[in-house]
Design an enzyme around this catalytic site. Structure first.
Site, PDB file in Angstrom:
ATOM      1  N   TYR A   6       0.817  -1.228   0.000  1.00  0.00           N
ATOM      2  CA  TYR A   6       0.000   0.000   0.000  1.00  0.00           C
ATOM      3  C   TYR A   6       0.845   1.270   0.000  1.00  0.00           C
ATOM      4  O   TYR A   6       0.482   2.257   0.644  1.00  0.00           O
ATOM      5  CB  TYR A   6      -0.942   0.034   1.216  1.00  0.00           C
ATOM      6  N   TYR A 133     -14.440  -4.630   2.531  1.00  0.00           N
ATOM      7  CA  TYR A 133     -13.080  -5.075   2.231  1.00  0.00           C
ATOM      8  C   TYR A 133     -13.005  -6.561   2.536  1.00  0.00           C
ATOM      9  O   TYR A 133     -13.308  -6.984   3.648  1.00  0.00           O
ATOM     10  CB  TYR A 133     -12.033  -4.325   3.068  1.00  0.00           C
ATOM     11  N   ASP A 223     -17.583 -12.892   6.600  1.00  0.00           N
ATOM     12  CA  ASP A 223     -16.135 -12.743   6.580  1.00  0.00           C
ATOM     13  C   ASP A 223     -15.736 -12.169   7.938  1.00  0.00           C
ATOM     14  O   ASP A 223     -15.782 -10.959   8.142  1.00  0.00           O
ATOM     15  CB  ASP A 223     -15.718 -11.821   5.426  1.00  0.00           C
ATOM     16  N   LYS A 250      -6.608 -13.729  10.265  1.00  0.00           N
ATOM     17  CA  LYS A 250      -5.910 -12.800  11.172  1.00  0.00           C
ATOM     18  C   LYS A 250      -5.601 -13.362  12.564  1.00  0.00           C
ATOM     19  O   LYS A 250      -4.550 -13.957  12.748  1.00  0.00           O
ATOM     20  CB  LYS A 250      -6.683 -11.476  11.238  1.00  0.00           C
TER      21      LYS A 250
END
Ligand SMILES: *Cc1c(COP(=O)(O)O)cnc(C)c1O
Length: 401
Positions: A6, A133, A223, A250
């Site tokens: 990014y 996202y 998600d 995660k």
């Protein structure tokens, strides 16, 4: 040379070099920093946790990895047994992969093939949320809705296979009325949309979504790569509203190694389970079910269960609400708090320029993006450390009046 994420490599500032990490702290040569980002929200137990490290090294002594094609092993079996009993409802079938994005891809492939296996070939469309996202791989980008990450997709024109709606019940009902016979799934980050700007919405929206998915036979995908393991204050949002497919990543390994899982319920699994080889799920990441990842994930779940984490998280939320109660600033559009997440949305991204270095000098690591200054701290943070993180945020604005 490392190509960083990014970042415009030409103008990016030098990243901080970490020498050591322990508990909530990251150590550079000249500073000790409270990590208010938890390494992209994954390090829930803090760094260098003795029990996680031991689980990992013990497994490494046996073997680090064998493939799941034609082979299996104790850590992956134990982890899938644990998830099966620990996760709500009949979310019982665990498909492992090496990252959240891949696990999202798997969920969408499952949903599509579920209907293809039944001969319902019209059901090619996915319903998704605005500001969503779901990762940076291609289908994950397509169901995502954030130009700041995914503008390259514009090259393809508007997607025919994804519809985005806001988190409003009216829009939800309308989308189902219009498209229900073409939808295979509705994918959401439940309650808290992370990388799209820490946007929070109400459980009633998800309850309605469950109802409509049931009515029209559409699969509901949660998600929970970011929201899972307590971040919203719920263990999983799936404990409140049950999806057909749940995606975790995660914090799954306590931030030790990249790993993720797509968990299907009986209905989805049974859509693949028959005598036709063509109805199999043709997917298999090389490192799925990695033994080190599974061993450390098992230990991470054990710590989560034994450590009364939900009370810890509600304490984090209570302290955050208390500290932010009187905070107002003309540059701040909104303060949002949910569980172990706080976000200050500003009017203009320029307001946050220089914040990272300001925080660094005050012993806090932070990584604001776009208009969002947020904290998602490790759950073992003390009150004093948390207040320090929040004070640093407030101080930045105080010095800007
Ligand atoms: C981070 C994230 C992903 C992608 O996970 P990776 O491990 O980075 O591929 C997917 N969905 C959500 C909600 C996320 O926050």
């Amino acid at each position: 040379m490392i190509w960083y994420p990014y970042e415009q490599m030409k103008t990016m500032k030098t990243p901080y070099r970490i020498r050591k990490a322990e508990g909530v702290y990251l150590y550079t040569d000249d500073q000790k920093l409270i990590d208010s980002v938890s390494s992209w929200w994954s390090v829930i137990h803090g760094y260098r946790h003795p029990e996680l490290t031991k689980a990992l090294t013990d497994q490494a002594e046996r073997f680090a990895h064998v493939m799941l094609g034609g082979l299996t092993h104790e850590p992956v079996q134990k982890l899938s047994d644990k998830l099966q009993s620990w996760l709500p409802g009949d979310l019982d079938y665990c498909f492992f992969s090496d990252s959240g994005s891949v696990a999202v891809e798997v969920s969408l492939k499952m949903a599509l093939q579920y209907f293809m296996n039944r001969g319902e070939t019209r059901r090619t469309v996915v319903l998704a949320l605005e500001h969503a996202y779901h990762g940076d791989t291609f289908k994950a980008m397509e169901v995502g809705d954030d130009e700041d990450y995914h503008f390259v997709l514009k090259a393809y024109g508007k997607s025919q296979n994804v519809i985005h709606i806001p988190t409003e019940i009216g829009a939800l009902e309308e989308a189902f009325e219009k498209y229900h016979d073409r939808l295979n799934s509705f994918i959401v980050e439940p309650l808290l949309q992370g990388a799209g700007g820490m946007r929070m919405y109400d459980l009633s929206f998800l309850k309605k979504a469950r109802e409509l998915c049931d009515r029209y036979g559409v699969l509901l995908i949660f998600d929970e790569v970011a929201t899972g393991f307590g971040r919203t204050g719920h263990r999983f949002v799936a404990d409140c509203v049950l999806p057909d497919i749940l995606v975790l990543g995660k914090a799954l390994t306590g931030g030790y190694i990249g790993h993720a899982v797509t968990v299907a319920n009986h209905k989805v699994f049974n859509g693949f389970y028959d005598d036709d080889p063509a109805h199999a799920l043709m997917h298999g990441p090389t490192f799925m079910g990695n033994a080190l990842a599974c061993a450390v994930a098992l230990k991470s779940i054990e710590l989560f269960e034994q450590g009364d984490y939900l009370s810890r998280i509600s304490r984090i939320e209570a302290i955050t609400r208390r500290e932010m109660a009187d905070f107002r600033h003309p540059s701040v559009r909104e303060v949002r708090i949910m569980g172990g997440c706080v976000c200050l949305e500003v009017n203009d991204p320029a307001v946050l320029e220089g914040y990272q270095q300001f925080a660094y000098e005050r012993g806090v690591f932070s990584r604001p993006f776009l208009r969002y200054l947020y904290a998602m701290v490790p759950y073992l943070i003390t009150e004093e450390q948390l207040v320090r993180v929040l004070d640093t945020m407030k101080q930045w604005f105080k010095e800007r009046t």
